[in-house]
Design a protein around this motif. Sequence first.
Motif, PDB file in Angstrom:
ATOM      1  N   VAL A  54       0.912  -1.147   0.000  1.00 41.10           N
ATOM      2  CA  VAL A  54       0.000   0.000   0.000  1.00 41.10           C
ATOM      3  C   VAL A  54       0.950   1.195   0.000  1.00 41.10           C
ATOM      4  N   ALA A  55       0.831   2.061  -0.985  1.00 42.84           N
ATOM      5  CA  ALA A  55       1.932   2.988  -1.269  1.00 42.84           C
ATOM      6  C   ALA A  55       1.450   4.390  -1.591  1.00 42.84           C
ATOM      7  N   PHE A  56       2.430   5.301  -1.568  1.00 43.39           N
ATOM      8  CA  PHE A  56       2.261   6.578  -2.254  1.00 43.39           C
ATOM      9  C   PHE A  56       3.106   6.509  -3.521  1.00 43.39           C
TER      10      PHE A  56
ATOM     11  N   SER B  41      -3.475  -2.127  -3.048  1.00 42.81           N
ATOM     12  CA  SER B  41      -4.538  -1.118  -3.186  1.00 42.81           C
ATOM     13  C   SER B  41      -5.304  -1.326  -4.486  1.00 42.81           C
ATOM     14  N   PHE B  42      -4.560  -1.408  -5.607  1.00 37.91           N
ATOM     15  CA  PHE B  42      -5.221  -1.612  -6.905  1.00 37.91           C
ATOM     16  C   PHE B  42      -5.996  -2.936  -6.901  1.00 37.91           C
ATOM     17  N   PHE B  43      -5.329  -3.990  -6.385  1.00 32.58           N
ATOM     18  CA  PHE B  43      -5.967  -5.306  -6.380  1.00 32.58           C
ATOM     19  C   PHE B  43      -7.279  -5.257  -5.598  1.00 32.58           C
TER      20      PHE B  43
ATOM     21  N   HIS C 284       7.074   4.486  -0.691  1.00 33.28           N
ATOM     22  CA  HIS C 284       6.892   5.474  -1.759  1.00 33.28           C
ATOM     23  C   HIS C 284       7.628   5.004  -3.006  1.00 33.28           C
ATOM     24  N   TRP C 285       6.926   5.003  -4.142  1.00 34.01           N
ATOM     25  CA  TRP C 285       7.535   4.601  -5.419  1.00 34.01           C
ATOM     26  C   TRP C 285       7.369   5.732  -6.418  1.00 34.01           C
ATOM     27  N   GLN C 286       8.464   5.982  -7.172  1.00 37.99           N
ATOM     28  CA  GLN C 286       8.385   7.028  -8.189  1.00 37.99           C
ATOM     29  C   GLN C 286       8.790   6.461  -9.542  1.00 37.99           C
TER      30      GLN C 286
ATOM     31  N   SER D 230       7.191   1.353 -21.695  1.00 43.51           N
ATOM     32  CA  SER D 230       8.240   1.045 -20.716  1.00 43.51           C
ATOM     33  C   SER D 230       8.268   2.152 -19.670  1.00 43.51           C
ATOM     34  N   ARG D 231       8.851   1.813 -18.520  1.00 41.54           N
ATOM     35  CA  ARG D 231       8.936   2.830 -17.476  1.00 41.54           C
ATOM     36  C   ARG D 231      10.238   2.654 -16.720  1.00 41.54           C
ATOM     37  N   ASP D 232      10.750   3.775 -16.205  1.00 43.45           N
ATOM     38  CA  ASP D 232      11.926   3.732 -15.339  1.00 43.45           C
ATOM     39  C   ASP D 232      11.468   3.980 -13.926  1.00 43.45           C
TER      40      ASP D 232
ATOM     41  N   GLY E 251       0.714 -11.022  -3.408  1.00 35.27           N
ATOM     42  CA  GLY E 251       1.247  -9.947  -4.248  1.00 35.27           C
ATOM     43  C   GLY E 251       2.769 -10.027  -4.264  1.00 35.27           C
ATOM     44  N   ASN E 252       3.324  -9.131  -5.071  1.00 36.38           N
ATOM     45  CA  ASN E 252       4.752  -9.173  -5.341  1.00 36.38           C
ATOM     46  C   ASN E 252       5.578  -8.726  -4.128  1.00 36.38           C
ATOM     47  N   ILE E 253       5.853  -9.666  -3.218  1.00 43.55           N
ATOM     48  CA  ILE E 253       6.735  -9.408  -2.069  1.00 43.55           C
ATOM     49  C   ILE E 253       7.744 -10.550  -2.002  1.00 43.55           C
TER      50      ILE E 253
ATOM     51  N   THR F  60       5.048 -12.192  -9.007  1.00 46.07           N
ATOM     52  CA  THR F  60       6.426 -11.960  -8.574  1.00 46.07           C
ATOM     53  C   THR F  60       7.076 -11.052  -9.596  1.00 46.07           C
ATOM     54  N   MET F  61       8.376 -10.741  -9.442  1.00 43.87           N
ATOM     55  CA  MET F  61       9.024  -9.847 -10.404  1.00 43.87           C
ATOM     56  C   MET F  61      10.490 -10.227 -10.562  1.00 43.87           C
ATOM     57  N   ASN F  62      11.142  -9.616 -11.553  1.00 42.28           N
ATOM     58  CA  ASN F  62      12.542  -9.932 -11.859  1.00 42.28           C
ATOM     59  C   ASN F  62      13.441  -9.834 -10.639  1.00 42.28           C
TER      60      ASN F  62
ATOM     61  N   ASP G  58      -2.387   6.608 -17.537  1.00 38.14           N
ATOM     62  CA  ASP G  58      -1.340   6.144 -16.621  1.00 38.14           C
ATOM     63  C   ASP G  58      -1.479   4.631 -16.414  1.00 38.14           C
ATOM     64  N   PRO G  59      -0.510   3.843 -16.912  1.00 38.06           N
ATOM     65  CA  PRO G  59      -0.625   2.378 -16.790  1.00 38.06           C
ATOM     66  C   PRO G  59      -0.289   1.840 -15.404  1.00 38.06           C
ATOM     67  N   THR G  60       0.114   2.677 -14.478  1.00 38.23           N
ATOM     68  CA  THR G  60       0.512   2.170 -13.159  1.00 38.23           C
ATOM     69  C   THR G  60      -0.628   1.377 -12.527  1.00 38.23           C
TER      70      THR G  60
ATOM     71  N   ALA H 274      -1.964  -1.389 -13.563  1.00 37.04           N
ATOM     72  CA  ALA H 274      -2.840  -2.157 -14.464  1.00 37.04           C
ATOM     73  C   ALA H 274      -2.713  -3.658 -14.200  1.00 37.04           C
ATOM     74  N   GLY H 275      -1.486  -4.119 -13.933  1.00 36.59           N
ATOM     75  CA  GLY H 275      -1.277  -5.551 -13.688  1.00 36.59           C
ATOM     76  C   GLY H 275      -1.977  -6.017 -12.418  1.00 36.59           C
ATOM     77  N   ASP H 276      -1.889  -5.221 -11.377  1.00 39.15           N
ATOM     78  CA  ASP H 276      -2.538  -5.585 -10.101  1.00 39.15           C
ATOM     79  C   ASP H 276      -4.058  -5.477 -10.222  1.00 39.15           C
ATOM     80  N   THR H 277      -4.501  -4.502 -11.005  1.00 40.44           N
ATOM     81  CA  THR H 277      -5.939  -4.344 -11.232  1.00 40.44           C
ATOM     82  C   THR H 277      -6.474  -5.528 -12.033  1.00 40.44           C
TER      83      THR H 277
HETATM   84  P1  AMP Z   1       2.130  -2.405 -11.702  1.00 38.37           P
HETATM   85  O1  AMP Z   1       2.025  -1.181 -12.583  1.00 38.37           O
HETATM   86  O2  AMP Z   1       0.950  -3.309 -11.797  1.00 38.37           O
HETATM   87  O3  AMP Z   1       3.435  -3.096 -11.864  1.00 38.37           O
HETATM   88  O4  AMP Z   1       2.095  -1.892 -10.181  1.00 38.37           O
HETATM   89  C1  AMP Z   1       2.615  -0.646  -9.798  1.00 38.37           C
HETATM   90  C2  AMP Z   1       2.447  -0.504  -8.288  1.00 38.37           C
HETATM   91  O5  AMP Z   1       3.414  -1.334  -7.632  1.00 38.37           O
HETATM   92  C3  AMP Z   1       2.698   0.920  -7.843  1.00 38.37           C
HETATM   93  O6  AMP Z   1       1.505   1.416  -7.278  1.00 38.37           O
HETATM   94  C4  AMP Z   1       3.814   0.816  -6.800  1.00 38.37           C
HETATM   95  O7  AMP Z   1       3.502   1.486  -5.612  1.00 38.37           O
HETATM   96  C5  AMP Z   1       3.975  -0.672  -6.528  1.00 38.37           C
HETATM   97  N1  AMP Z   1       5.384  -1.070  -6.425  1.00 38.37           N
HETATM   98  C6  AMP Z   1       6.431  -0.609  -7.163  1.00 38.37           C
HETATM   99  N2  AMP Z   1       7.585  -1.207  -6.772  1.00 38.37           N
HETATM  100  C7  AMP Z   1       7.262  -2.082  -5.784  1.00 38.37           C
HETATM  101  C8  AMP Z   1       8.012  -3.010  -4.970  1.00 38.37           C
HETATM  102  N3  AMP Z   1       9.338  -3.150  -5.085  1.00 38.37           N
HETATM  103  N4  AMP Z   1       7.323  -3.748  -4.061  1.00 38.37           N
HETATM  104  C9  AMP Z   1       5.990  -3.616  -3.935  1.00 38.37           C
HETATM  105  N5  AMP Z   1       5.239  -2.758  -4.654  1.00 38.37           N
HETATM  106  C10 AMP Z   1       5.845  -1.994  -5.565  1.00 38.37           C
END
Ligand code: AMP
Length: 302
Positions: free
Chosen positions: A9-11, A30-32, A79-81, A90-92, A121-123, A145-147, A228-230, A232-235
Amino acid sequence: MSILVVGSVAFDTVETPFGHAERVLGGSASFFSVAASYFSPVNLVGVVGDDFGEEHLGAFRGRAIDLRGLERIEGKTFHWQGRYSLDLNSRDTIRTDLNVFELFQPKIPAAYRGSEVVFLGNIDPVLQRQVLAQVERPRVVACDTMNFWIHGKPAEVKETLRKVQILLINDQEARELSGEWSLVKAARAIRAMGPGTLVVKKGEHGVLMFDEAGMFAAPALPLERVFDPTGAGDTFAGGFLGYLASTGETGDAALRRAVIMGSTMASFCVEAFSLDRLLELDRPSIDARYREFERLTRFESL
Ligand code: AMP
């Protein structure tokens, strides 16, 4: 069936070609949760800091989301930016401040232990297993999960996957996890690791699902406005599992409808920053968009 979700759960601070959003509500859980709650009750497990106020919790209130597992501790919220490329493909990551998330030890409230569906979720994969160990007898366990974990803790990821029925990852992650370029070969290798169902997310190119019945493909809905695609995967995962839990079914036909429902929810998510679009939905508008997917993909037999 109720769904337990554990995740961030993030900003988020996000820059896209269309605008900028500063410290808005984000995080995988949050999205999920908001997406899934349109279909089934959600039990949320996560952690926030003391800077996460009632105005932020408001997004979850009044929905079928139980917040007893959302810990609030001293310190700052994760907090994620991120910044997106011009084509949004793509995103950085510009910064990741783990803050209270760094020492997160998920605790599952007694009231959540009977959850029938679990979304890990991805932890850290070790924490994912700790969560699972605290749930009594889940009917469906799904996981993301993630890379970072696939490279950093490959043996732990594989140990977790042995206990998972549905894995949802993107195409690049599927290739890295399996060591195969072909997604068909990657799916065969990953399904042999444990998850009988693999859902491969390919962003604007849609989704591929592999299960015991074979392969199913869904496009992403072509949209006039992508902002904003942020998330989308969790949603997608929230719509997919929320819908599946509401049916109580786990067969191929239900999984296919769940893929379309996940894609439906993700198509709303990208239309605005943060959870803004997801928060204003109702079942009739969701169902109408599901039907747009039907029209988009329907064709006659020869
Ligand atoms: P997605 O676009 O579906 O990959 O999800 C983006 C969301 O993942 C954003 O709202 C971030 O707050 C969150 N996020 C980014 N990096 C991490 C991380 N290392 N661990 C957990 N959540 C993250």
